[in-house]
Design an enzyme around this catalytic site. Structure first.
Site, short mmCIF file in Angstrom:
data_model
loop_
_atom_site.label_atom_id
_atom_site.label_comp_id
_atom_site.label_asym_id
_atom_site.label_seq_id
_atom_site.Cartn_x
_atom_site.Cartn_y
_atom_site.Cartn_z
N THR A 16 5.07 44.73 12.62
CA THR A 16 4.74 45.45 11.43
C THR A 16 5.09 46.89 11.89
OG1 THR A 16 3.11 43.85 10.82
CG2 THR A 16 3.25 46.16 9.65
N GLU A 27 6.57 39.37 9.64
CA GLU A 27 5.65 37.99 9.72
C GLU A 27 4.47 38.26 8.74
OE1 GLU A 27 6.19 35.09 11.41
OE2 GLU A 27 4.49 34.73 10.02
N ASN A 45 0.36 44.15 2.47
CA ASN A 45 -0.91 44.36 3.40
C ASN A 45 -1.65 45.31 2.60
OD1 ASN A 45 -0.93 42.36 5.28
ND2 ASN A 45 -0.59 43.59 7.08
N PHE A 47 -9.18 37.14 -2.61
CA PHE A 47 -9.47 38.43 -2.28
C PHE A 47 -10.30 39.24 -3.15
CE2 PHE A 47 -6.87 39.44 1.71
CZ PHE A 47 -6.35 38.19 1.94
N CYS A 53 -4.66 44.30 11.76
CA CYS A 53 -3.59 44.44 10.97
C CYS A 53 -3.78 45.39 9.55
CB CYS A 53 -2.82 43.22 10.41
SG CYS A 53 -2.06 42.10 11.89
#
Ligand code: NAD
Length: 481
Positions: free
Chosen positions: A122, A152, A212, A253, A264
Site C-alpha cells: 500500500t 492488495e 481503508n 463494520f 494497515c
C-alpha cells in the site's frame, strides 16, 4: 509463469504460496534469512488459517522456492511482485517507502530481460510514476522494466481465501502489455468471473487508500455514536442493528468497541492525509484526522472505564485482558488496541495478564512488561476485572459460570460488544461495555434464556437477529486488512 514475490511477510508469503498453488513457478525473496529458512522448510513464520496447508502443497509441487538473493530474483522473474512493508515514518504521518525503493534499487541493476514490476504494497498515490523514473535510471541499457500497481485487499485471518478468491482485482497499468501479463497471472481468478478493474496506476493506488479510509471511517462513526450513547443512556448495538437494516448503510463494520488497529488501517489513513497535504488538498481528507482521534479515544475510554470500575485506582489491581492481537484469527499484534489498553493499564499500576490463543508470544516480545500467556485459566485466575478486547471465537464459547469460579471478582468489560451479555449477567457477572446502558433493573436477575428471549421479542425480526446475536463480528470493528 515465472514470478518473484519480494517481501514475504503476511501479504507476500501468502501471495507467493497461492501463486504457486495456481500453477506459477514462484521465487519468494526476503531480507530476513530466518523467515526465508522457515518458509523454505514449510514452517509458517506467522499464524494464518489455511496458510500452512497451501505452503506445504506449493513446496511439494516444486513450484515454490525461497531466497534472500535479489540477483536470483532478477534472473528468475518475468513478473516481480513488490510486497514489502510500507510502515509509518518515525515522527511523521507519511508512509516510509524506503523498503519499496530498496527493492527497486537492488533489483534493477541485475535485470537482463524485459520484465514487469507489480507493486502490491500500500503506497501513496504517485508511487508508480516515481518508481518508473527511478528504475529507468538504474536498469542496464536496453533492458525495459515496466512498473504497474495491483493493490492488495486481503484480510488477515482470511488471507488464503482472499488471495485465491478475491472479491476484485484492481490493476493500474500504463500499457496493454502489462494488462495482458497480469491477466495471465490471474487467469484462474478471471475464469471464475472475479471483477477485474483495469485503470491507470494513480487510480489503482488511490483505490486502496480510499477503501481503508472508508472502512476506518465506518468504524469510527459507530464508535462516535457509542460516545453519544454513553452520554445519553442509549444502546449503540441496537442503534447499529437499526442502521444496518438500511441497505445503503449495511450492518458490517458497525460494531462499536475498542476500535481498529493492525499494520494497515491506522498507518494507511495517516499516510493518505499526509499525501493529500503534499498534493495541496489536505482539507479534502482532514476528517480522517478525526477518524483517527475517535479511534484512539476508544482505547483511553476503555482504560478510564476500567479505572472507574476499580474505584479510581489501578495500583496493584489484578486485571486480565482477553486478546492481544489486533483481530482474531491472526497472531499480528501491530498497533493492537488490546495491547495498547493492556500496556496503559500496566503503566497506571495494574498487574496485567494478557491471554491470546495465537498472539501471546509476539505480544510478549512487543511488551515484555506484560505477562502474556496462551493458557486462559492461568491468565484469569484471581482477576478483579476481565477485559474482552479481541473477539476470538473461543471467547464467545466461554462458560461464564466456570470462569466466575476462577476470578476473584466477576467483573467484565466487553470491549468488542461481542459476548452474550445476558448469559454472563445470569452467571453473576457485572458486564460493562462502551455505548451500552446498564440493563433495566427487572432484567438484572433474569436468567440468560429469559432475558435473551425478552430482548429478542422486542426488537428482532426474521431478518434481524437480536442484539447479542448480531454482535457476533461480521467483519467486525477490529478488522482492517
Ligand atoms: P510484513 O512486515 O509482514 O512483511 C514485509 C516483509 O518485507 C518482511 O518480511 C520484510 O523482511 C520484507 N522486506 C523488507 N525490506 C525488504 C527488501 N528490501 N527486500 C526483500 N524483503 C524485504 O508486512 P505485510 O503485512 O506483509 O505488509 C506488506 C505491505 O502490504 C504493506 O504495504 C501493507 O500495507 C500491505 N498490505 C498488507 C495487508 C495485510 O493484511 N498484512 C493487506 C493488504 C496490504
Amino acid at each position: 509463469m515465472r514470478l518473484t514475490v519480494i517481501g514475504t511477510g503476511y501479504l507476500g508469503a501468502v501471495h507467493a504460496a497461492c501463486m504457486a498453488d495456481i500453477g506459477h513457478d514462484v521465487l519468494g525473496v526476503d531480507v530476513d534469512a530466518e523467515k526465508v529458512a522457515d518458509l523454505a522448510e514449510g514452517r509458517p513464520p506467522f499464524y494464518e488459517p489455511g496458510f500452512e496447508e497451501v505452503l506445504t502443497r506449493a513446496l511439494d509441487s516444486g513450484r515454490l522456492r525461497f531466497s534472500t538473493d535479489l540477483r536470483e530474483a532478477a534472473a528468475h522473474g518475468e513478473v516481480h511482485f513488490i510486497c514489502v512493508g510500507t510502515p509509518q515514518q518515525a515522527g511523521s504521518p507519511a508512509a516510509d517507502l524506503r523498503y519499496v525503493d530498496a527493492v527497486v534499487d537492488g533489483l534493477a541493476p541485475h535485470l537482463s530481460a524485459p520484465c514487469l514490476l507489480v507493486g502490491k504494497s500500500t503506497v501513496p498515490v504517485g508511487t508508480t510514476a516515481r518508481l518508473t523514473e527511478r528504475i529507468a535510471r538504474l536498469t542496464p541499457p536496453g533492458v525495459r522494466a515496466t512498473v504497474a500497481w495491483n493493490p492488495e485487499f486481503l484480510r488477515e485471518g482470511f488471507a488464503v481465501e482472499d488471495t485465491l478468491r478475491p472479491d476484485r482485482i484492481v490493476v493500474g497499468v500504463r500499457d496493454a502489455d502489462a494488462d495482458e501479463t497480469l491477466r495471465r497471472v490471474y487467469a484462474p481468478m478471471l475464469a471464475a468471473d472475479t471483477p477485474y478493474i483495469v485503470t491507470d496506476p494513480n487510480t489503482a493506488e488511490l483505490v486502496k487508500s480510499a477503501a481503508n479510509s472508508f472502512l476506518a471511517t465506518k468504524i469510527s462513526f459507530i464508535n462516535a455514536m457509542a460516545e453519544i450513547c454513553d452520554a445519553a443512556d442509549a444502546d449503540v448495538v441496537t442503534l447499529a442493528d437499526a442502521l444496518g437494516h438500511d441497505t445503503r448503510i449495511g450492518r458490517r463494520f458497525l460494531n462499536a468497541g475498542v476500535g481498529f488497529g493492525g499494520g494497515c488501517l491506522p498507518k494507511d489513513i495517516r499516510a493518505f492525509t499526509a499525501r493529500a497535504r503534499e498534493l495541496g488538498v489536505g482539507p479534502a481528507v482532514a476528517f480522517l484526522d478525526q477518524v483517527d482521534e475517535i479511534n484512539q479515544r476508544q482505547r483511553s475510554r476503555t482504560v478510564t472505564l476500567a479505572r472507574r470500575l476499580l474505584d479510581g485506582d489501578l495500583t496493584g489491581r489484578r486485571v486480565t485482558v482477553l486478546g492481544a492481537t489486533f483481530k482474531p484469527d491472526s497472531d499480528d499484534v501491530r498497533d493492537s488496541p488490546a495491547l495498547a489498553v493492556a500496556a496503559e493499564l500496566h503503566r497506571q499500576g495494574a498487574q496485567v495478564r494478557v491471554h491470546d490463543p495465537e498472539g501471546a508470544a509476539k505480544a510478549g516480545l512487543a511488551h515484555p512488561e506484560l505477562r502474556c500467556s496462551a493458557d486462559l485459566l492461568t491468565a484469569c485466575r484471581g482477576a478483579e476485572l476481565v477485559l474482552h478486547l479481541t473477539e476470538w471465537g473461543q471467547y464467545r464459547e466461554l462458560d461464564p459460570v466456570k470462569l466466575s469460579r476462577v476470578v476473584r471478582t466477576p467483573l467484565l468489560i466487553d470491549g468488542r460488544n461481542a459476548l452474550p451479555h445476558d448469559a454472563w449477567r445470569a452467571a453473576g457477572w457485572t458486564v460493562k461495555a462502551l455505548g451500552r446502558p446498564a440493563p433495566p433493573p427487572e432484567r438484572r436477575g433474569a436468567t440468560a434464556t429469559a432475558a435473551g428471549q425478552r430482548r429478542r421479542t422486542i426488537i428482532a425480526s426474521p431478518a434481524a437477529p437480536g442484539p447479542e446475536a448480531s454482535a457476533v463480528p461480521v467483519g467486525a470493528g477490529s478488522v482492517g486488512s
